[in-house]
Design a protein around this motif. Structure first.
Motif, mmCIF file in Angstrom:
data_model
loop_
_atom_site.group_PDB
_atom_site.id
_atom_site.type_symbol
_atom_site.label_atom_id
_atom_site.label_comp_id
_atom_site.label_asym_id
_atom_site.label_seq_id
_atom_site.Cartn_x
_atom_site.Cartn_y
_atom_site.Cartn_z
ATOM 1 N N THR A 80 0.831 -1.215 0.000
ATOM 2 C CA THR A 80 0.000 0.000 0.000
ATOM 3 C C THR A 80 0.861 1.259 0.000
ATOM 4 O O THR A 80 1.816 1.360 0.756
ATOM 5 N N LEU A 81 0.494 2.203 -0.868
ATOM 6 C CA LEU A 81 1.100 3.529 -0.789
ATOM 7 C C LEU A 81 -0.008 4.571 -0.690
ATOM 8 O O LEU A 81 -1.185 4.269 -0.888
ATOM 9 N N VAL A 82 0.414 5.812 -0.390
ATOM 10 C CA VAL A 82 -0.539 6.902 -0.204
ATOM 11 C C VAL A 82 -0.447 7.861 -1.389
ATOM 12 O O VAL A 82 0.651 8.269 -1.773
ATOM 13 N N ALA A 83 -1.588 8.197 -1.987
ATOM 14 C CA ALA A 83 -1.630 9.212 -3.047
ATOM 15 C C ALA A 83 -2.676 10.240 -2.629
ATOM 16 O O ALA A 83 -3.718 9.884 -2.087
ATOM 17 N N GLU A 84 -2.389 11.518 -2.885
ATOM 18 C CA GLU A 84 -3.266 12.555 -2.333
ATOM 19 C C GLU A 84 -3.637 13.637 -3.325
ATOM 20 O O GLU A 84 -2.911 13.895 -4.291
ATOM 21 N N GLY A 85 -4.732 14.317 -3.016
ATOM 22 C CA GLY A 85 -5.105 15.510 -3.764
ATOM 23 C C GLY A 85 -6.095 15.194 -4.874
ATOM 24 O O GLY A 85 -6.138 14.090 -5.408
ATOM 25 N N ASN B 2 -5.580 18.173 0.646
ATOM 26 C CA ASN B 2 -6.314 18.651 -0.517
ATOM 27 C C ASN B 2 -7.494 17.719 -0.836
ATOM 28 O O ASN B 2 -7.454 16.933 -1.779
ATOM 29 N N GLN B 3 -8.507 17.782 0.055
ATOM 30 C CA GLN B 3 -9.818 17.127 -0.136
ATOM 31 C C GLN B 3 -9.837 15.593 -0.072
ATOM 32 O O GLN B 3 -10.829 15.015 0.373
ATOM 33 N N VAL B 4 -8.765 14.928 -0.562
ATOM 34 C CA VAL B 4 -8.894 13.468 -0.678
ATOM 35 C C VAL B 4 -7.525 12.790 -0.552
ATOM 36 O O VAL B 4 -6.493 13.339 -0.962
ATOM 37 N N LEU B 5 -7.567 11.594 0.066
ATOM 38 C CA LEU B 5 -6.353 10.774 0.222
ATOM 39 C C LEU B 5 -6.749 9.338 -0.126
ATOM 40 O O LEU B 5 -7.787 8.846 0.308
ATOM 41 N N ALA B 6 -5.919 8.677 -0.948
ATOM 42 C CA ALA B 6 -6.245 7.300 -1.344
ATOM 43 C C ALA B 6 -5.151 6.337 -0.908
ATOM 44 O O ALA B 6 -3.972 6.679 -0.918
ATOM 45 N N LEU B 7 -5.565 5.151 -0.511
ATOM 46 C CA LEU B 7 -4.620 4.060 -0.296
ATOM 47 C C LEU B 7 -4.620 3.223 -1.573
ATOM 48 O O LEU B 7 -5.680 2.858 -2.088
ATOM 49 N N VAL B 8 -3.442 2.926 -2.078
ATOM 50 C CA VAL B 8 -3.308 2.370 -3.414
ATOM 51 C C VAL B 8 -2.351 1.181 -3.381
ATOM 52 O O VAL B 8 -1.364 1.208 -2.633
#
Lengths: 243, 243
Positions: B24-29, B84-90
């Motif tokens: 899992t990594l974190v991607a944002e915005g 910035n509104q949203v963070l996803a686990l990917v």
């Protein structure tokens, strides 16, 4: 030994207004301060250094006060992630008007200090005449920009001014503007003197400035990325223009 | 609403070991997550978003759990300076072996996450086949690198391996190495397939890797800077090689 007042003074130099009032910026680290002392000794006002730095017997010109500090004290002063032996207080470089000969880089609302520092360093590499920034571009004398220029900030003239009237005065030379849909740089016969305009990292060149551009130019895209980093795009174009 | 356990879990994804264990990594915005949902929906595992992001009725594929959070909660999770509104686990992109056709970028001990991210984004722009990194190069899946690739991390194959044995296997193609005193890039007839080696930000290419380079190459210097930023130098050379 440093006083609380000194710590507070140096921390205040994070702010543009205070840097200007005091005619002082912060430069840090062994390489940067050694380069300053060798190339621009008259610019240096004061040095804070650990015994580690002092023991190598650097030549410090008379009139520059040099204060020995402990590691924990330098850690309080530093703007870096990790302090590096020495921190100098330096006169602001004069905001010179760049020569309109050669190539001028025009920056429209560049926000990221790291990008701005890299741009100044790249201009120094390619012998660019100077940089003209919109008033809302990041400040070239903030600690982060100074650090990422690696000394180039003392060699490259930087001017802050309203771009539209400035570019109107440059009407006798081509003004290239980097856009995603401009003419391919591979088909443009660049000549000097000229100006290259680079826009904001996410919004690109603003409409009024774009209207003052005589030719838009793009870097051929061969893959999937939507855009290039602003400092990278400028570097590729400056390399092409000066080749 | 998020739990303390979730906050702790996401913060732990700052660590490479934990990212790998959890795949899992974190991607944002907004821009990044919208691009992920449109181009790589199967990679997304979970989304944390504010009402502001959710109100625009994005199409979120079934199977991705989407949790509404308050602004102050997102501020606890973010790795950005400002959430910035949203963070996803990917899911981690598969560490694919890049095709040896076309141009390969070889990174020897690149340390700065921002530089690495910019390099990946630049490779994506120029349609580079992939990136091969020394084991001590910064991790491509750290939050800061992922963010500065602007989505390119999901399109460009990245491999971590010992460079000397890897380059020995590439002996039938030219291996160019960027150095300050190499042959001018203007005089080299680049051909593909080939490899381009970029070294560490301050030390350059390490001796054992340099010994595996078939031709050193430099960018003509016309001014006073001592060197160029590593990502900038790579970009200029990749532009030249792919032109």
């Amino acid at each position: 030994m440093i006083t609380k007042t000194e710590v507070k003074y140096i921390q205040s130099l994070a702010h543009k207004k205070f840097r200007e009032e005091e005619d002082t910026l912060v430069a840090e680290g062994v390489k940067m301060v050694d380069e300053l002392l060798s190339d621009f000794p008259d610019q240096v006002k004061k040095i804070y250094a650990t015994a580690e730095w002092l023991k190598y017997g650097r030549k410090i010109p008379k009139g520059i006060s040099c204060i020995e500090v402990e590691q924990y004290e330098l850690d309080k002063l530093t703007f870096l992630k990790q302090s590096n032996q020495v921190l100098a207080l330096v006169h602001l470089p004069a905001l010179k008007i760049p020569s309109p000969m050669g190539v001028l880089l025009i920056l429209d609302q560049i926000q990221d200090p790291g990008n701005l520092g890299t741009l100044i360093r790249t201009c120094d590499w390619f012998g660019i005449s100077g940089i003209v920034c919109s008033p809302d571009t990041a400040d070239a004398f903030s600690p982060k920009v100074v650090q990422s220029t690696m000394g180039s900030i003392f060699r490259i003239p930087v001017l802050y001014t309203d771009l539209v009237p400035y570019l109107e005065k440059m009407k006798d030379m081509p003004v290239f503007g980097a856009t995603l849909d401009g003419d391919s740089m591979e088909n443009i016969p660049f000549s000097k003197p000229c100006c290259l305009v680079i826009g904001n990292e996410s919004k690109g060149i603003s409409s009024p400035v774009l209207a003052a551009v005589s030719q838009t130019v793009s870097i051929p895209r061969r893959g999937g990325a939507e855009s290039l980093n602003a400092a990278v795009a400028a570097a590729i174009l400056l390399s092409k223009i000066t080749s």
